[in-house]
Design a protein around this motif. Structure first.
Motif, PDB file in Angstrom:
ATOM      1  N   VAL A 493       1.201  -1.094  -0.305  1.00  0.00           N
ATOM      2  CA  VAL A 493       0.095  -0.046   0.327  1.00  0.00           C
ATOM      3  C   VAL A 493       0.497   1.263  -0.397  1.00  0.00           C
ATOM      4  CG1 VAL A 493      -2.029   1.063   1.706  1.00  0.00           C
ATOM      5  CG2 VAL A 493      -1.523  -0.984   1.133  1.00  0.00           C
ATOM      6  N   GLU A 494       2.215   1.320   0.683  1.00  0.00           N
ATOM      7  CA  GLU A 494       2.858   2.156   0.529  1.00  0.00           C
ATOM      8  C   GLU A 494       4.002   2.687  -0.543  1.00  0.00           C
ATOM      9  OE1 GLU A 494       5.865   4.572   3.466  1.00  0.00           O
ATOM     10  OE2 GLU A 494       6.198   2.577   3.380  1.00  0.00           O
ATOM     11  N   GLU A 495       3.917   1.349  -1.023  1.00  0.00           N
ATOM     12  CA  GLU A 495       5.001   1.924  -2.495  1.00  0.00           C
ATOM     13  C   GLU A 495       4.006   2.417  -4.018  1.00  0.00           C
ATOM     14  OE1 GLU A 495       8.256  -1.633  -2.772  1.00  0.00           O
ATOM     15  OE2 GLU A 495       5.772  -1.728  -2.774  1.00  0.00           O
ATOM     16  N   ARG A 496       2.207   1.658  -3.499  1.00  0.00           N
ATOM     17  CA  ARG A 496       1.547   2.124  -4.368  1.00  0.00           C
ATOM     18  C   ARG A 496       0.464   4.108  -4.323  1.00  0.00           C
ATOM     19  NH1 ARG A 496      -1.742  -3.189  -2.770  1.00  0.00           N
ATOM     20  NH2 ARG A 496      -3.157  -1.473  -2.035  1.00  0.00           N
ATOM     21  N   ALA A 497       1.230   4.403  -2.966  1.00  0.00           N
ATOM     22  CA  ALA A 497       0.909   5.053  -2.921  1.00  0.00           C
ATOM     23  C   ALA A 497       1.751   6.602  -3.450  1.00  0.00           C
ATOM     24  CB  ALA A 497       0.519   5.521  -0.777  1.00  0.00           C
ATOM     25  N   LEU A 498       2.668   5.890  -3.458  1.00  0.00           N
ATOM     26  CA  LEU A 498       4.163   6.875  -3.976  1.00  0.00           C
ATOM     27  C   LEU A 498       3.802   6.988  -4.972  1.00  0.00           C
ATOM     28  CD1 LEU A 498       6.337   7.708  -3.180  1.00  0.00           C
ATOM     29  CD2 LEU A 498       7.656   5.801  -3.752  1.00  0.00           C
ATOM     30  N   LEU A 499       3.979   5.673  -5.436  1.00  0.00           N
ATOM     31  CA  LEU A 499       4.333   5.345  -6.967  1.00  0.00           C
ATOM     32  C   LEU A 499       2.799   6.432  -7.688  1.00  0.00           C
ATOM     33  CD1 LEU A 499       5.665   1.995  -7.380  1.00  0.00           C
ATOM     34  CD2 LEU A 499       6.912   4.491  -7.258  1.00  0.00           C
ATOM     35  N   LYS A 500       1.863   5.898  -7.443  1.00  0.00           N
ATOM     36  CA  LYS A 500       0.377   6.483  -8.327  1.00  0.00           C
ATOM     37  C   LYS A 500       0.472   7.580  -7.515  1.00  0.00           C
ATOM     38  CE  LYS A 500      -1.676   2.507  -7.642  1.00  0.00           C
ATOM     39  NZ  LYS A 500      -2.630   1.200  -7.879  1.00  0.00           N
ATOM     40  N   ALA A 501       0.888   8.117  -7.173  1.00  0.00           N
ATOM     41  CA  ALA A 501       1.059  10.008  -6.549  1.00  0.00           C
ATOM     42  C   ALA A 501       1.699  10.557  -7.784  1.00  0.00           C
ATOM     43  CB  ALA A 501       1.790  10.288  -5.510  1.00  0.00           C
ATOM     44  N   PHE A 502       2.511   9.844  -8.077  1.00  0.00           N
ATOM     45  CA  PHE A 502       3.435  10.584  -9.459  1.00  0.00           C
ATOM     46  C   PHE A 502       3.578  10.355 -10.803  1.00  0.00           C
ATOM     47  CE2 PHE A 502       5.618  10.897  -5.289  1.00  0.00           C
ATOM     48  CZ  PHE A 502       5.939  12.502  -5.570  1.00  0.00           C
ATOM     49  N   ASP A 503       2.176   9.533 -10.746  1.00  0.00           N
ATOM     50  CA  ASP A 503       2.062   8.813 -12.259  1.00  0.00           C
ATOM     51  C   ASP A 503       1.954   9.595 -13.177  1.00  0.00           C
ATOM     52  OD1 ASP A 503       1.636   7.189 -14.179  1.00  0.00           O
ATOM     53  OD2 ASP A 503      -0.201   7.038 -13.366  1.00  0.00           O
ATOM     54  N   ASP A 504       2.805  10.164 -14.182  1.00  0.00           N
ATOM     55  CA  ASP A 504       3.007  11.262 -15.052  1.00  0.00           C
ATOM     56  C   ASP A 504       1.469  11.126 -16.114  1.00  0.00           C
ATOM     57  OD1 ASP A 504       4.276   9.752 -16.619  1.00  0.00           O
ATOM     58  OD2 ASP A 504       5.321  11.535 -17.580  1.00  0.00           O
ATOM     59  N   GLY A 505       1.373   9.601 -16.403  1.00  0.00           N
ATOM     60  CA  GLY A 505       0.552   8.745 -17.247  1.00  0.00           C
ATOM     61  C   GLY A 505       1.000   8.957 -18.424  1.00  0.00           C
ATOM     62  N   ASP A 506       2.217   8.915 -19.147  1.00  0.00           N
ATOM     63  CA  ASP A 506       2.542   8.694 -20.224  1.00  0.00           C
ATOM     64  C   ASP A 506       3.582   7.515 -20.073  1.00  0.00           C
ATOM     65  OD1 ASP A 506       5.091   8.812 -22.350  1.00  0.00           O
ATOM     66  OD2 ASP A 506       6.068  10.156 -21.488  1.00  0.00           O
ATOM     67  N   PRO A 507       3.109   6.704 -21.174  1.00  0.00           N
ATOM     68  CA  PRO A 507       3.590   5.493 -21.410  1.00  0.00           C
ATOM     69  C   PRO A 507       4.336   4.759 -22.023  1.00  0.00           C
ATOM     70  CG  PRO A 507       1.751   5.753 -23.043  1.00  0.00           C
ATOM     71  CD  PRO A 507       1.839   6.755 -22.333  1.00  0.00           C
ATOM     72  N   ALA A 508       5.095   5.639 -22.804  1.00  0.00           N
ATOM     73  CA  ALA A 508       6.731   5.217 -23.098  1.00  0.00           C
ATOM     74  C   ALA A 508       8.174   5.723 -22.698  1.00  0.00           C
ATOM     75  CB  ALA A 508       6.539   6.445 -24.534  1.00  0.00           C
ATOM     76  N   THR A 509       7.672   6.331 -21.278  1.00  0.00           N
ATOM     77  CA  THR A 509       8.985   5.940 -20.385  1.00  0.00           C
ATOM     78  C   THR A 509       8.761   5.761 -19.262  1.00  0.00           C
ATOM     79  OG1 THR A 509       7.985   7.924 -19.259  1.00  0.00           O
ATOM     80  CG2 THR A 509       8.921   8.886 -20.914  1.00  0.00           C
ATOM     81  N   VAL A 510      10.234   5.943 -18.750  1.00  0.00           N
ATOM     82  CA  VAL A 510      10.179   4.395 -17.530  1.00  0.00           C
ATOM     83  C   VAL A 510      10.395   5.174 -16.437  1.00  0.00           C
ATOM     84  CG1 VAL A 510      11.831   2.558 -16.773  1.00  0.00           C
ATOM     85  CG2 VAL A 510      11.622   2.712 -19.127  1.00  0.00           C
ATOM     86  N   ASP A 511       9.477   5.445 -15.263  1.00  0.00           N
ATOM     87  CA  ASP A 511      10.039   6.006 -14.198  1.00  0.00           C
ATOM     88  C   ASP A 511      11.043   5.465 -13.398  1.00  0.00           C
ATOM     89  OD1 ASP A 511       8.265   8.055 -15.733  1.00  0.00           O
ATOM     90  OD2 ASP A 511       6.298   7.108 -14.143  1.00  0.00           O
ATOM     91  N   VAL A 512      12.209   6.021 -12.376  1.00  0.00           N
ATOM     92  CA  VAL A 512      12.855   5.765 -12.139  1.00  0.00           C
ATOM     93  C   VAL A 512      13.126   6.608 -10.513  1.00  0.00           C
ATOM     94  CG1 VAL A 512      15.266   5.400 -11.873  1.00  0.00           C
ATOM     95  CG2 VAL A 512      14.333   5.214 -13.879  1.00  0.00           C
ATOM     96  N   VAL A 513      12.280   5.342  -9.557  1.00  0.00           N
ATOM     97  CA  VAL A 513      11.841   6.730  -8.317  1.00  0.00           C
ATOM     98  C   VAL A 513      13.060   6.187  -7.388  1.00  0.00           C
ATOM     99  CG1 VAL A 513      10.297   7.027  -5.900  1.00  0.00           C
ATOM    100  CG2 VAL A 513       9.395   5.799  -8.955  1.00  0.00           C
ATOM    101  N   MET A 514      14.047   7.760  -6.801  1.00  0.00           N
ATOM    102  CA  MET A 514      15.226   6.958  -5.991  1.00  0.00           C
ATOM    103  C   MET A 514      14.742   6.940  -4.373  1.00  0.00           C
ATOM    104  SD  MET A 514      18.280   7.475  -8.104  1.00  0.00           S
ATOM    105  CE  MET A 514      19.097   7.140  -9.705  1.00  0.00           C
ATOM    106  N   VAL A 515      14.626   6.822  -3.377  1.00  0.00           N
ATOM    107  CA  VAL A 515      14.361   6.367  -1.940  1.00  0.00           C
ATOM    108  C   VAL A 515      15.529   6.588  -1.201  1.00  0.00           C
ATOM    109  CG1 VAL A 515      12.211   5.916  -2.718  1.00  0.00           C
ATOM    110  CG2 VAL A 515      13.489   4.143  -1.824  1.00  0.00           C
TER     111      VAL A 515
END
Length: 697
Positions: A493-515
């Protein structure tokens, strides 16, 4: 021989026309004349006449492709200025009496037919050699003797590599010793030999091999590479001799470059750049560009590019960056990590773009904006209510018996929407121990900012005896709660809250989240992929431990492999353990024999799974592809906008050698209506054609 080398060493001209800065400071040796001087000096300018020596003018056969159009320069209808051309100052209107078969006379870059006069207004008059050998050309009442030598690239099997229509490739095998014959064939698909063909007195004793970046900047140089005498190929004319280098390796980084077994025949290089053959300490002769493997199940692989979006998540609002001490330090660390990924994935012809173009954003942890209906296990409802406060406003949704989590979430979303907020729905797949897939309700204010979800002023979030509800709070001071084998397909749930908050809706990019860190240790990276059918797609999480592991584990490069290959597993999960492979599950070794190699089959799979669909329909290779973060299908439930996202499977790693251990999970699709399914595949890898050096963009 020394006289010939002295004549060659005065070759002048920009290394690659407009990209004359290719050799950096060495470019001071290169001027605009671009001539190999012999008795033709009298036909050049005054400077050329002063430098002339007796003997034939010495040229190199111009068989490479300076302007990257796929046509050898010797076959082009118009040839750009280059150091391979011998500049002449011929009498205006003079007609050449003869043009030998191995030479072209160029006027302003265009070949002149035998017997044609040179126009009075010609700005450039040049000779271009197209094959090795000796000949002469009559021009303006003078006879100019010409001598040319040829440079060929030869692969490990002894086959010729066309310097214009083909390319070199980065090394995909660990260092190994040569056999008894250092000039013989070898089992190395990427190493190349340079074969020099010419008259005995024209073949140099040594060559320099430079490597250039796509920008034209020099990366590395292998100086004074000796040539050994070898038999000539059958198509070489009698009277000519051949010299060959030992097999040369274009390698990704200093670890490979400096291995003592191969240090004298390795040069650090970059995909999209080139290997440039030059005279010792002097000018460019020929070059061959660097792309993907020349042979694969899909045929030759060129160069492709994936785009990254890097999010640096601070441990708390207004806090320091997750690594690096300050923002500038964090950016430098992120660029260094992507540079390593560029180096390793260059073996497949894949790049993630110039470091200065990286999209890097610093963000605070999101406020609690996600309400997970069903939490993790997704039990059906018994009947009750779900109560929350949204920005301090109480919202209640009635839950009917036997409602599944997706249906209950739509009831909650409708209630939140009626209170004046925007609610998006994101359906998650069923986890290993779950009954049904859960659904996340993502709440924003009317202006688009995240809303704050809190428990009700009194009582429980859910009064239903079986259907639970959880608020997704991101608290990174104690580390990010990561998934296990059971819930890998959806994420915590914590991962989903983090990642879905910053989803830009662009299906052609790879999101790299550094924590800053993962909770509990033992994890350095995770990836969420398309194949699992979830909402979080083409997304990677990496922490400080992954960055600290550096080239012992190549955490980012490994996780990018899961995304590009669209593969949650590892080659050693059920097969032979090969710790030199980048996608190995548990290898940690910073030497040249560590986890850094990609096979040609993996290169082909990355293109199939993440590249654009091939031309030619069903007969071409499959290119299904991972492609993108949140799905795009939209729906409404009494004013609530639904954007399907569902979650995906993943990989995980451990710092300093504990297994990366990418989790396996059930592959069932998300529950709920098909109207909320994720969108279709979108390519991650886009073709990135080779370009003249120094003119990348």
């Amino acid at each position: 021989m020394n006289r010939r080398l002295s004549a060659l060493s005065v070759l002048l001209g920009a290394l690659l026309g407009p990209a004359g800065a290719l050799l950096g400071p060495a470019s001071a040796l290169l001027g605009p004349a671009g001539a190999l001087l012999g008795p033709a000096g009298a036909l050049l300018g005054p400077a050329g006449a002063a430098a002339a020596e007796p003997g034939p003018a010495l040229l190199v056969a111009d068989l490479d492709d300076d302007d990257a159009d796929g046509v050898p320069d010797a076959e082009q209808a118009r040839v750009p200025p280059s150091p391979e051309l011998l500049a002449l100052r011929a009498p205006r209107g003079a007609a050449p009496a003869s043009i030998p078969a191995g030479v072209r006379l160029l006027v302003d870059g265009s070949p002149v037919q035998p017997g044609s006069a040179i126009p009075a207004g010609a700005r450039r008059v040049e000779l271009q050699a197209i094959r090795a050998g000796r000949s002469e050309i009559a021009l303006g009442g003078r006879t100019v003797p010409i001598s040319a030598f040829e440079i060929r690239a030869i692969d490990g099997a002894g086959r010729r590599i066309d310097m214009a229509r083909s390319h070199a490739s980065l090394q995909r095998t660990p260092p190994d010793r040569l056999g008894d014959d250092p000039f013989g064939n070898l089992d190395d698909p990427d190493a190349i030999r340079l074969l020099v063909i010419g008259a005995p007195e024209d073949v140099p004793l040594t060559l320099d091999v430079h490597s250039a970046a796509p920008s034209g900047k020099m990366i590395d140089r292998l100086s004074d590479v000796p040539l050994g005498h070898v038999p000539c190929p059958e198509d070489v004319r009698p009277g000519l001799v051949c010299g060959s280098t030992r097999p040369l390796r274009a390698v990704a980084d200093d670890i490979d470059r400096n291995h003592p077994m191969i240090v004298d025949r390795s040069v650090k290089a970059e995909v999209g750049g080139a290997l440039v053959v030059a005279l010792p300490g002097g000018p460019k002769l020929q070059m061959i560009r660097i792309a993907g493997p020349r042979t694969s199940p899909l045929g030759p692989l060129g160069r492709t590019r994936a785009r990254l979006r890097i999010l640096m998540v601070r441990p708390r609002a207004g806090g320091p960056p997750p690594m690096g001490g300050d923002d500038a330090g964090a950016i430098a660390i992120a660029r260094a990590e992507v540079e390593r990924a560029n180096a390793l994935w260059g073996a497949c012809g894949v790049s993630f773009g110039p470091l200065e173009e990286l999209d890097i954003t610093f963000v605070d942890p999101p406020r609690p904006h996600l309400l997970a209906i069903g939490c993790d296990h997704g039990l059906p409802a018994s009947g009750g209510a779900i109560r929350v406060r949204v920005d301090g406003r109480e919202v209640t949704a009635a839950i009917a018996p036997r409602m599944r989590p997706d249906a209950a979430a739509r009831a909650v979303a409708a209630a939140i929407s009626a209170a004046g907020f925007s609610a998006r729905l994101s359906d998650n797949p069923v986890i290993g121990a779950g009954a049904y897939g859960t659904t996340d309700v993502l709440v924003r204010r009317p202006g688009g900012a995240l809303a704050t979800i809190e428990p009700p002023a009194s009582g429980a979030l859910s009064t239903d005896a079986t259907l639970t509800a959880c608020i997704g709070a991101v608290e990174l001071d104690d580390g990010l709660q990561h998934f296990s084998d059971t819930d890998a397909i959806a994420g915590t749930v914590e991962e989903r809250a983090l990642l879905k908050a910053f989803d830009d809706g662009d299906p052609a990019t790879v999101d790299v989240v550094m924590v800053p860190s993962f909770a509990g240790g033992g994890r350095i990276g995770e990836s969420f992929i398309f194949a699992d059918g979830g909402a979080i797609r083409n997304t990677i999480i990496e922490d400080r431990a992954g960055l600290r592991a550096d080239r012992a584990s190549f955490a980012l490069s490994h996780e990018l492999g899961h995304v590009l290959l669209d593969e949650p597993g590892h080659p050693d999960d059920f097969g032979i353990d090969t710790p030199t492979r980048l996608m190995d599950a548990d290898a940690a070794n910073a030497s040249a024999y560590g986890p850094r190699r990609l096979t040609v089959d993996e290169c082909a799979r990355a293109i199939r799974q993440s590249g654009a669909a091939p031309q030619g329909g069903a007969d071409g290779p499959r290119a299904a592809g991972p492609r993108g973060a949140a799905g795009a299908s939209q729906g409404a439930a009494q004013g609530a906008a639904g954007a399907s996202q569902g979650a995906a499977g993943a990989s995980q790693g451990a710092a300093k050698a504990p297994p990366r251990g990418d989790a396996e999970a059930a592959r069932q699709g998300p529950g709920g209506s098909s109207a909320f399914r994720p969108s279709g595949p979108v390519p991650l890898l886009a073709p990135w054609p080779l370009a003249p050096l120094g003119r990348e963009r």
